[in-house]
Write an enzyme that holds these catalytic residues in place. Structure first.
Site, PDB file in Angstrom:
ATOM      1  N   CYS A  77       0.848  -1.187   0.000  1.00 54.52           N
ATOM      2  CA  CYS A  77       0.000   0.000   0.000  1.00 54.52           C
ATOM      3  C   CYS A  77       0.888   1.244   0.000  1.00 54.52           C
ATOM      4  O   CYS A  77       1.575   1.512   0.991  1.00 54.52           O
ATOM      5  CB  CYS A  77      -0.939   0.011   1.210  1.00 54.52           C
ATOM      6  N   CYS A 105     -19.380   0.116   4.976  1.00 54.68           N
ATOM      7  CA  CYS A 105     -20.842   0.173   5.062  1.00 54.68           C
ATOM      8  C   CYS A 105     -21.297   1.602   5.353  1.00 54.68           C
ATOM      9  O   CYS A 105     -20.995   2.140   6.419  1.00 54.68           O
ATOM     10  CB  CYS A 105     -21.343  -0.769   6.165  1.00 54.68           C
TER      11      CYS A 105
END
Length: 314
Positions: A77, A105
């Site tokens: 990353c 979410c």
């Protein structure tokens, strides 16, 4: 009395699970997956991808990593400047790498991953039960509404609205909860369903599956009395997961057998930081062996796991 007890109990568990899902911070990789200052400076100076990969391979040789990108590169990353553990992905909304990330979410404004996946499942389950409970208790008044047995007041429209809302939420949550139950049984995340993790032998959507019962225990823990409570009982540390087929480097296997005695499966950390053999992990060592004695030798002879780089999310 029974009605009130059930109503309040379901409501309390629903709120508790929802609270834990929202306010449990997503777990991030430990410091061992971060590059050292010297490696980070050297990585940033290098312009060739091959040279950068060599730096990452050297840094990742002692890390418990089994998966790579589709191009056989180490999953790195650039945003967080760390080597991604297996099943870890970068969330662009939270701007962090999340262990065993399932999805971000919007309904809970949080990432669902290793630290709160159990809470999310319980939140769906108790939401489902709560909607079912409301719809069932209002059903008799809903029937009276259609048969014109209710008094002609504004309350009858409230009854109609409440029943339809509870029923629609029940149907929606049922589909989502069923899908995640299927994911738990297969030991997959939502991301891994759309893109299978890549192991040494290629992509394998069932690479982390240990069987339905073991997959269930990995999320909910060994103590069944805690399964329905929104308290953290998941096995492991989120950085290291047992795989369906254990593949070890022959040299590493020889060195570890000579210098490192086998660690007890009852230690405080369920999954050791070193690559696992079946005898070292209680999920792999219990009933049913995934690797037979004959195929185990072939796996050992097949060589070590290749590593390799992935962009942020996914």
């Amino acid at each position: 009395v029974v009605y009130l007890v059930v109503f309040h109990l379901s409501f309390v568990m629903f709120v508790w699970s929802y609270w834990k899902t929202i306010f449990t911070s997503p777990a991030s990789p430990s410091k061992e997956f971060c590059l050292s200052k010297a490696d980070k400076e050297q990585y940033e100076k290098e312009e060739r991808p091959e040279s950068q990969q060599e730096i990452l391979r050297r840094a990742a040789k002692d890390l418990p990593i089994y998966t790579t990108t589709a191009s056989r590169a180490i999953r790195y990353c650039d945003r967080c400047q760390l080597i991604k553990p297996d099943r870890c992905h970068h969330c662009s909304a939270c701007d962090i790498c999340v262990l065993k990330m399932d999805h971000h979410c919007p309904w809970v404004n949080n990432c669902v991953g290793f630290s709160n996946y159990k809470f999310f499942l319980l939140f769906l389950m108790y939401s489902l039960l709560y909607c079912l409970f409301v719809a069932a208790t209002v059903l008799q008044y809903f029937i009276k509404f259609w048969t014109n047995e209710l008094p002609d007041t504004h309350a009858k429209f409230h009854v109609l609205f409440l029943f339809f809302v509870a029923a629609m939420f029940f149907i929606s949550i049922l589909s989502l909860f069923s899908y995640h139950c299927w994911l738990v049984g297969k030991n997959r995340s939502t991301i891994e369903t759309f893109r299978a993790p890549t192991f040494r032998n290629g992509p394998d959507k069932n690479g982390f599956s240990l069987g339905c019962s073991k997959n269930l225990r990995e999320v909910f823990g060994d103590e069944k009395k805690y399964w329905l409570l929104p308290i953290f009982t998941s096995l492991g540390d989120g950085c290291n997961f047992p795989t369906r087929l254990v593949i070890m480097d022959p040299e590493q296997l020889t060195v570890s057998s000579q210098n490192e005695p086998a660690k007890s499966s009852g230690s405080s950390q369920p999954f050791p930081t070193r690559p696992l053999s079946e005898s070292q992990n209680r999920l792999l060592a219990s009933d049913g062996q995934w690797v037979e004695s004959g195929s185990e030798e072939e796996n050992v002879k097949s060589g070590s796991l290749h590593h390799g780089i992935s962009p942020g999310f996914c």
